[in-house]
Design an enzyme around this catalytic site. Structure first.
Site, PDB file in Angstrom:
ATOM      1  N   LYS A   1      -3.802   2.231   3.647  1.00 58.26           N
ATOM      2  CA  LYS A   1      -5.228   2.080   3.352  1.00 58.26           C
ATOM      3  C   LYS A   1      -5.594   0.621   3.083  1.00 58.26           C
ATOM      4  CE  LYS A   1      -5.012   4.805  -0.245  1.00 58.26           C
ATOM      5  NZ  LYS A   1      -3.574   5.130  -0.182  1.00 58.26           N
TER       6      LYS A   1
ATOM      7  N   ARG B   1       3.490  10.192  -7.559  1.00 57.46           N
ATOM      8  CA  ARG B   1       2.207   9.808  -6.952  1.00 57.46           C
ATOM      9  C   ARG B   1       1.897  10.676  -5.738  1.00 57.46           C
ATOM     10  NH1 ARG B   1       3.041   3.750  -5.912  1.00 57.46           N
ATOM     11  NH2 ARG B   1       0.894   3.728  -5.177  1.00 57.46           N
TER      12      ARG B   1
HETATM   13  P1  ADP Z   1      -1.890   2.839  -3.422  1.00 51.95           P
HETATM   14  O1  ADP Z   1      -2.525   1.666  -2.703  1.00 51.95           O
HETATM   15  O2  ADP Z   1      -0.435   2.822  -3.289  1.00 51.95           O
HETATM   16  O3  ADP Z   1      -2.487   4.151  -3.048  1.00 51.95           O
HETATM   17  P2  ADP Z   1      -3.487   2.024  -5.637  1.00 51.95           P
HETATM   18  O4  ADP Z   1      -3.298   0.572  -5.784  1.00 51.95           O
HETATM   19  O5  ADP Z   1      -4.694   2.499  -4.911  1.00 51.95           O
HETATM   20  O6  ADP Z   1      -2.184   2.627  -4.968  1.00 51.95           O
HETATM   21  O7  ADP Z   1      -3.474   2.726  -7.048  1.00 51.95           O
HETATM   22  C1  ADP Z   1      -2.489   2.472  -8.011  1.00 51.95           C
HETATM   23  C2  ADP Z   1      -2.747   3.327  -9.244  1.00 51.95           C
HETATM   24  O8  ADP Z   1      -4.007   2.962  -9.825  1.00 51.95           O
HETATM   25  C3  ADP Z   1      -2.847   4.815  -8.988  1.00 51.95           C
HETATM   26  O9  ADP Z   1      -1.577   5.452  -8.971  1.00 51.95           O
HETATM   27  C4  ADP Z   1      -3.707   5.266 -10.184  1.00 51.95           C
HETATM   28  O10 ADP Z   1      -2.935   5.331 -11.375  1.00 51.95           O
HETATM   29  C5  ADP Z   1      -4.686   4.107 -10.338  1.00 51.95           C
HETATM   30  N1  ADP Z   1      -5.927   4.324  -9.566  1.00 51.95           N
HETATM   31  C6  ADP Z   1      -6.406   3.554  -8.548  1.00 51.95           C
HETATM   32  N2  ADP Z   1      -7.560   4.036  -8.080  1.00 51.95           N
HETATM   33  C7  ADP Z   1      -7.843   5.147  -8.796  1.00 51.95           C
HETATM   34  C8  ADP Z   1      -8.888   6.127  -8.785  1.00 51.95           C
HETATM   35  N3  ADP Z   1      -9.904   6.058  -7.895  1.00 51.95           N
HETATM   36  N4  ADP Z   1      -8.827   7.140  -9.681  1.00 51.95           N
HETATM   37  C9  ADP Z   1      -7.825   7.239 -10.577  1.00 51.95           C
HETATM   38  N5  ADP Z   1      -6.804   6.363 -10.639  1.00 51.95           N
HETATM   39  C10 ADP Z   1      -6.799   5.337  -9.767  1.00 51.95           C
HETATM   40  P1  ADP Z   2      -1.839   1.991   0.722  1.00 44.12           P
HETATM   41  O1  ADP Z   2      -2.939   1.017   0.388  1.00 44.12           O
HETATM   42  O2  ADP Z   2      -2.337   3.194   1.451  1.00 44.12           O
HETATM   43  O3  ADP Z   2      -1.011   2.345  -0.469  1.00 44.12           O
HETATM   44  P2  ADP Z   2      -0.562  -0.279   2.093  1.00 44.12           P
HETATM   45  O4  ADP Z   2      -1.599  -0.786   3.021  1.00 44.12           O
HETATM   46  O5  ADP Z   2      -0.303  -1.069   0.870  1.00 44.12           O
HETATM   47  O6  ADP Z   2      -0.847   1.278   1.734  1.00 44.12           O
HETATM   48  O7  ADP Z   2       0.798  -0.104   2.920  1.00 44.12           O
HETATM   49  C1  ADP Z   2       2.001   0.358   2.289  1.00 44.12           C
HETATM   50  C2  ADP Z   2       3.192  -0.425   2.843  1.00 44.12           C
HETATM   51  O8  ADP Z   2       3.410  -0.066   4.216  1.00 44.12           O
HETATM   52  C3  ADP Z   2       2.998  -1.945   2.841  1.00 44.12           C
HETATM   53  O9  ADP Z   2       4.244  -2.545   2.599  1.00 44.12           O
HETATM   54  C4  ADP Z   2       2.477  -2.253   4.243  1.00 44.12           C
HETATM   55  O10 ADP Z   2       2.809  -3.572   4.657  1.00 44.12           O
HETATM   56  C5  ADP Z   2       3.216  -1.188   5.072  1.00 44.12           C
HETATM   57  N1  ADP Z   2       2.421  -0.700   6.226  1.00 44.12           N
HETATM   58  C6  ADP Z   2       1.076  -0.540   6.315  1.00 44.12           C
HETATM   59  N2  ADP Z   2       0.721  -0.034   7.515  1.00 44.12           N
HETATM   60  C7  ADP Z   2       1.880   0.155   8.203  1.00 44.12           C
HETATM   61  C8  ADP Z   2       2.192   0.663   9.526  1.00 44.12           C
HETATM   62  N3  ADP Z   2       1.232   1.096  10.365  1.00 44.12           N
HETATM   63  N4  ADP Z   2       3.493   0.694   9.872  1.00 44.12           N
HETATM   64  C9  ADP Z   2       4.484   0.286   9.017  1.00 44.12           C
HETATM   65  N5  ADP Z   2       4.256  -0.186   7.779  1.00 44.12           N
HETATM   66  C10 ADP Z   2       2.979  -0.268   7.374  1.00 44.12           C
END
Ligand code: ADP
Ligand code: ADP
Ligand code: ZN
Length: 213
Positions: free
Chosen positions: A13, A171
C-alpha cells in the site's frame, strides 16, 4: 481524486500510494507514518498509539478518526489524497463517509492490493524503513542504492519492531478480522477495484494507473 488503499500489512500500500501521489500530484496520507512521527517526537498521541502498535493491534478508532480529520483540514488536501492505512475498520470507513458527505464529497476509488498471507511474512522481514522521511525499501525487491541508507534523505534505515515475525502474524489476524470486511463495504458502494499485488511493483502500478485513468 480521493483514493483509498486496501490490503494486508505488507501488501504494498505504502509503495503504491507514494507512486500515485507523485503521478497525480495529491498528498500521500499514511496514518502509520503519522503515528510513528508522533512516537519519535514523544507526543501524548504517540505514547498512546505505541502501546497498541507494539502488539500489532489497532489504535482505537476515536484516536485515529480525530487525527485524520485534522489532517484533511490542511491546505494540500484540497484536490484529494491517497489514504494508506486508513480506514482500517468499518466504523472508521463510516466516519470518513459521514465527514465527506457533509461537504458533498465522496471516496472515488478503493484499490485492494491482493497478496496471500504466505508471501507477507517474508516481505515484512525484508522491509526496511526510513524513520526520517517514511521511504520504504526491501532488501531484495527494492534495495536502496547504498546498503542501509535512505536514497531520499541519507538517514539510516531500520527494521520496524512490528515487522518481526511474531507481530506480523498478529497483524495479519487483525487484518482478516477487522479490516478485510472493508472489501465488501466498498464493493457494495461499487468503488472497489482489485489488483494482483504479487506482481513486480511497477506492474502493480501500471494496473493501478489503468484503474485511476
Ligand atoms: P502497514 O503499512 O504495514 O500496514 P501501518 O504503518 O499502516 O502498517 O500501521 C502500523 C500500525 O499503526 C498498525 O499495526 C496499527 O497499530 C497502527 N495504525 C495505523 N493506521 C491505523 C488505523 N487506521 N487504525 C488503527 N490503527 C492504525
Ligand atoms: P504496506 O504499506 O502495505 O504495509 P509496503 O509498501 O511497505 O506495504 O511494502 C511492504 C514491503 O514489500 C516493503 O519492503 C516493500 O519494498 C516490498 N514491496 C512492495 N511492493 C512489492 C512488490 N510488488 N513485490 C515485492 N516486494 C514489494
Ligand atoms: Zn529517508
Amino acid at each position: 481524486m480521493k483514493v483509498i488503499m486496501l490490503g494486508a500489512p505488507g501488501a504494498g500500500k505504502g509503495t503504491q500510494a507514494k507512486m500515485i501521489a507523485d503521478a497525480y500530484g495529491i498528498p500521500h496520507i499514511s496514518t502509520g507514518d503519522i503515528f510513528r512521527a508522533n512516537i519519535k517526537n514523544g507526543t501524548e498521541l504517540g505514547k498512546k498509539a505505541k502501546t497498541y502498535m507494539d502488539k500489532g493491534e489497532l489504535v482505537p478508532d476515536a484516536l485515529v478518526v480525530d487525527l485524520i480529520m485534522s489532517r484533511f483540514a490542511e491546505d494540500d488536501c484540497r484536490n484529494g489524497y491517497v489514504l494508506d492505512g486508513f480506514p482500517r475498520t468499518i466504523p472508521q470507513a463510516e466516519a470518513l463517509d459521514a465527514a465527506l458527505e457533509k461537504n458533498g464529497e465522496h471516496v472515488d476509488v478503493a484499490v485492494d492490493i491482493e497478496v496471500p498471507d504466505e508471501n507477507i511474512i517474508s516481505r515484512m522481514g525484508g522491509r526496511r524503513a526510513c524513520t526520517n522521511c517514511g521511504a520504504t525499501y526491501h532488501v531484495k525487491y527494492n534495495p536502496p542504492k547504498v546498503d542501509g541508507i535512505c536514497d531520499v534523505c541519507g538517514q539510516k534505515l531500520i527494521l520496524r519492531d512490528d515487522d518481526k515475525p511474531e507481530t506480523v502474524k498478529n497483524r495479519l489476524n487483525v487484518y482478516h478480522t477487522q479490516t478485510q470486511p472493508l472489501i465488501d463495504y466498498y464493493k457494495k458502494k461499487d468503488i472497489l477495484r482489485t489488483v494482483d499485488g504479487t506482481q513486480d511493483m511497477n506492474k502493480v502500478f501500471a494496473d493501478i494507473k489503468a484503474i485511476l485513468g
